[in-house]
Design a protein around this motif. Structure first.
Motif, PDB file in Angstrom:
ATOM      1  N   GLU A 194     -53.396 -17.586 -17.344  1.00 25.61           N
ATOM      2  CA  GLU A 194     -52.547 -16.410 -17.190  1.00 25.61           C
ATOM      3  C   GLU A 194     -51.213 -16.586 -17.901  1.00 25.61           C
ATOM      4  N   MET A 195     -50.663 -17.781 -17.825  1.00 27.21           N
ATOM      5  CA  MET A 195     -49.398 -18.064 -18.507  1.00 27.21           C
ATOM      6  C   MET A 195     -49.536 -17.875 -20.018  1.00 27.21           C
ATOM      7  N   LEU A 196     -50.702 -18.206 -20.558  1.00 19.03           N
ATOM      8  CA  LEU A 196     -50.912 -18.120 -22.004  1.00 19.03           C
ATOM      9  C   LEU A 196     -51.261 -16.707 -22.476  1.00 19.03           C
ATOM     10  N   PHE A 197     -52.006 -15.940 -21.674  1.00 21.01           N
ATOM     11  CA  PHE A 197     -52.570 -14.679 -22.160  1.00 21.01           C
ATOM     12  C   PHE A 197     -52.157 -13.439 -21.375  1.00 21.01           C
ATOM     13  N   SER A 198     -51.609 -13.582 -20.193  1.00 17.82           N
ATOM     14  CA  SER A 198     -51.170 -12.440 -19.364  1.00 17.82           C
ATOM     15  C   SER A 198     -52.216 -11.331 -19.254  1.00 17.82           C
ATOM     16  N   PRO A 199     -53.438 -11.670 -18.810  1.00 22.68           N
ATOM     17  CA  PRO A 199     -54.463 -10.626 -18.701  1.00 22.68           C
ATOM     18  C   PRO A 199     -54.198  -9.690 -17.525  1.00 22.68           C
ATOM     19  N   GLU A 200     -54.747  -8.492 -17.606  1.00 14.63           N
ATOM     20  CA  GLU A 200     -54.725  -7.573 -16.466  1.00 14.63           C
ATOM     21  C   GLU A 200     -55.851  -7.885 -15.489  1.00 14.63           C
ATOM     22  N   LEU A 201     -56.928  -8.479 -16.014  1.00 15.50           N
ATOM     23  CA  LEU A 201     -58.120  -8.683 -15.189  1.00 15.50           C
ATOM     24  C   LEU A 201     -58.809  -9.994 -15.561  1.00 15.50           C
TER      25      LEU A 201
END
Length: 247
Positions: A194-201
């Motif tokens: 999440e820290m690398l890509f900041s996905p919504e899902l």
């Protein structure tokens, strides 16, 4: 329309005809154990056994647990024999299957394509990441529904180790971890991704997707929505068939 899909994993090779209109298996899948060592010839024999079980004579889509470039060439082989590296998998499987049209795709990418079309990712925009937890950790990254292929996020370093060595389903079994203990490892891995890509899902796939009630509630502190794969462990078979249908 039906196309045959085969999902090659570190522990099993499973396949079935796929109804592409429904995104579901047209018949109950057939599975054989992945040979050890999982050499190209031995795995090709396993694939032939699965396909022959149905008497299939049309196009075949296959997944592979590693990077696949150009729809044919294997570039990595973390959980199968290293003899796969630089193998022309399309030629190998095509020859073993008597000249049937063959398409080869990364296993997690195939699962992701199926989930985005027929499952938990349907209609979702933004950044979506499917992660398959099995012998290793596979990943499929989508931006507004478009696949970024061969991401291999299971090999991100986590506490000095390949993430999949700590947080895969195999790591849980080998370490005899409780669901809660394993979920905390998964949580740390998801936080790193999440820290690398900041996905919504995040979509959680692989065999553990059938048992999401045992571990998802232990995962905390992740901003993205986290859901189990709806096609569960059939997603790779469906996605392989979908990819073959486009060739």
């Amino acid at each position: 329309m039906q196309i045959f899909g085969v999902d090659i994993g570190g522990s099993g090779i499973k396949g079935a005809p796929v109804d592409l209109a429904r995104g579901d298996l047209a018949q109950e899948r057939h599975k054989v154990l992945t040979p050890h060592p999982a050499t190209p010839d031995a795995v090709a024999d396993g694939v032939k056994e699965v396909v022959d079980h149905f008497g299939w004579t049309g196009p075949v889509g296959l997944t592979f647990p590693g990077v696949v470039t150009g729809g044919a060439t294997i570039r990595t082989a973390a959980n199968v024999d290293k003899g796969w590296i630089d193998t022309d998998a399309r030629a190998l499987f095509g020859e073993r299957l008597g000249g049937l049209p063959v398409t080869v795709v990364n296993d997690a990418d195939a699962a992701g394509v199926a989930e985005m079309e027929f499952g938990a990712g349907h209609g979702r925009k933004g950044t979506v990441i499917l992660l398959t937890f099995g012998t290793g950790i596979g990943s499929a990254l989508f931006v507004d529904g478009v696949l970024v292929p061969n991401t291999e996020l299971g090999h991100l370093e986590l506490h000095g180790h390949d993430a999949e060595k700590r947080a895969s389903s195999k790591a849980k079994d080998d370490g005899e971890l409780t669901w809660e203990h394993w979920a905390h490892r998964v949580q740390k891995y998801l936080a790193h991704v999440e820290m690398l890509f900041s996905p919504e899902l995040f979509i959680i796939g692989g065999g553990v997707s059938r048992k999401s009630e045992k571990f998802l509630h232990y995962i905390e502190g992740i901003k993205a929505e986290i859901v189990p794969a709806e096609l569960q462990n059939n997603a790779g078979i469906v996605g392989a068939a979908m990819r073959a249908a486009k060739q």
